[in-house]
Scaffold this active site. Structure first.
Site, mmCIF file in Angstrom:
data_model
loop_
_atom_site.group_PDB
_atom_site.id
_atom_site.type_symbol
_atom_site.label_atom_id
_atom_site.label_comp_id
_atom_site.label_asym_id
_atom_site.label_seq_id
_atom_site.Cartn_x
_atom_site.Cartn_y
_atom_site.Cartn_z
ATOM 1 N N LYS A 112 0.841 -1.204 0.000
ATOM 2 C CA LYS A 112 0.000 0.000 0.000
ATOM 3 C C LYS A 112 0.874 1.252 0.000
ATOM 4 O O LYS A 112 0.385 2.344 -0.243
ATOM 5 C CB LYS A 112 -0.965 -0.005 1.182
ATOM 6 C CG LYS A 112 -2.133 -0.971 1.020
ATOM 7 C CD LYS A 112 -3.229 -0.736 2.038
ATOM 8 C CE LYS A 112 -2.817 -1.076 3.441
ATOM 9 N NZ LYS A 112 -2.464 -2.505 3.621
ATOM 10 N N TYR A 143 1.517 3.955 6.485
ATOM 11 C CA TYR A 143 2.863 3.438 6.289
ATOM 12 C C TYR A 143 3.884 4.572 6.269
ATOM 13 O O TYR A 143 4.998 4.427 6.788
ATOM 14 C CB TYR A 143 2.954 2.655 4.983
ATOM 15 C CG TYR A 143 2.262 1.310 4.984
ATOM 16 C CD1 TYR A 143 1.897 0.673 6.171
ATOM 17 C CD2 TYR A 143 1.999 0.650 3.791
ATOM 18 C CE1 TYR A 143 1.277 -0.563 6.161
ATOM 19 C CE2 TYR A 143 1.386 -0.594 3.777
ATOM 20 C CZ TYR A 143 1.019 -1.199 4.957
ATOM 21 O OH TYR A 143 0.421 -2.425 4.940
#
Length: 352
Positions: A112, A143
């Site tokens: 992702k 992230y």
């Protein structure tokens, strides 16, 4: 002296497989999770909540280790909340271990990084194959939040780091939200037992397109290398098996394993979650009939996450050249990821 590891999220897919690898390598392993879902041989389990700094600091105060492996997360409705909560969890971990003498942190995130968060998933993906040198997407992504915390703490606490970015995970773990392999094993077992068609639950693009995967054993080997190689210090690496597949090929492999007919791509998109409302009731009967371990279907399978992976309408695979140039050359055959997992699930009486 034996190396010592602390694993945050030890009962998840990544944590469990890393723990089993480290135990084989004669490391002393401490594993943290919110609850003990099942024992892991050779692991000293610590029950703690990484959202609670006071609790985490108390539980870790007497624990010494050389390497931290971090691979846990929680999903929330918005990416802003994902960034806040998952960022706080990682920050709490660093705050709880501040002052300890560890040398390396391995943070495990995912692809992702290139595809974007759940709420804007694959809306403006990067070009494939994904390379570690590609710039971040101009969008919130937990992230990125985790990486920024990692980089700041590395400077503050003087440790080296490695980031690994796996793709869809196929491997042994129970009750893990990202575990597509176990989800498909439960789905195939239900289809077999109740004589239902084994319908592919994703998009036509995923069924026919090129994709890659990450085996749980592969990520464990990669994480071990990341923790011990000088060339892995302060670098981010994609972490995928190293081959590519098409889901139409994998679907035949799974169908053959369970003795099912592969009907090919369905006439219309048919995700799992809307079709699995009675899965727990049906699975309870399977458990009783075959004397399986007493899990609910919804404790083993993550319908929504598998729908998300298989419902993508974009090509998704990552380049492993950076790892290979740095000396990590392992390749895992993705078809074997499924059959090896299914064999273990049967041997441990999780599926019939």
């Amino acid at each position: 002296m034996a190396k010592k590891a602390l694993i945050i999220g030890v009962t998840g897919m990544m944590g469990l497989n890393i723990a089993e690898k480290l135990v084989k390598e004669n490391w002393e392993v401490y594993g943290v999770s919110r609850k003990v879902k099942y024992p892991i041989k050779g692991v000293k389990h610590i029950t703690a909540d990484v959202e609670n700094l006071v609790d985490l600091r108390e539980k870790l105060k007497d624990i010494e280790f050389d390497t931290l492996f971090y691979g846990t997360w929680k999903k929330h409705d918005t990416e802003a909340e994902n960034c806040r909560v998952n960022g706080n969890m990682l920050q709490n971990t660093f705050d709880a271990i501040s002052g300890k003498k560890f040398s390396r942190v391995v943070l495990i995130t995912g692809l992702k990084h290139y595809l974007g968060p759940f709420e804007a998933y694959a809306s403006t993906p990067m070009d494939t194959p994904f390379h570690e040198t590609q710039s971040r997407l101009n969008i919130e992504n937990f992230y990125y939040t985790q990486e920024d915390i990692l980089f700041a703490e590395a400077k503050k606490q003087k440790f080296d780091w490695t980031v690994l970015r796996p793709h869809s995970m196929i491997g042994y773990a129970l009750g893990n939200v990202m575990n597509m392999g176990v989800t498909l094993a439960v789905y195939a077992s239900l289809c077999k037992e109740y004589n239902q068609p084994f319908i592919f639950p994703g998009s036509k693009e995923q069924y026919n397109g090129v994709v890659d995967l990450t085996d749980g054993i592969f990520i464990a080997e990669h994480a071990f290398w990341a923790a011990t190689s000088e060339k892995a210090k302060n670098e981010a690496f994609n972490s995928v098996n190293g081959d590519v597949i098409r889901w139409r090929q994998v679907w035949q492999v799974i169908a053959d394993y369970f003795g099912l007919k592969n009907p090919g791509y369905p006439e219309q998109y048919s995700p799992l979650e809307p079709r699995m409302g009675d899965a727990d009731e049906k699975w309870e009967k399977i458990v009783a009939k075959y004397s399986l371990e007493r899990f609910k279907a919804t404790e083993l399978a993550s319908w929504w996450h598998t729908d998300g992976d298989l419902g993508r309408q974009v090509e998704t695979f990552a380049d492993m050249g950076k790892s290979r140039r740095a000396g990590f050359g392992l390749v895992h055959v993705s078809f074997d990821s499924f059959t090896n997992l299914f064999d273990r699930l049967r041997a441990e009486k999780i599926i019939p």
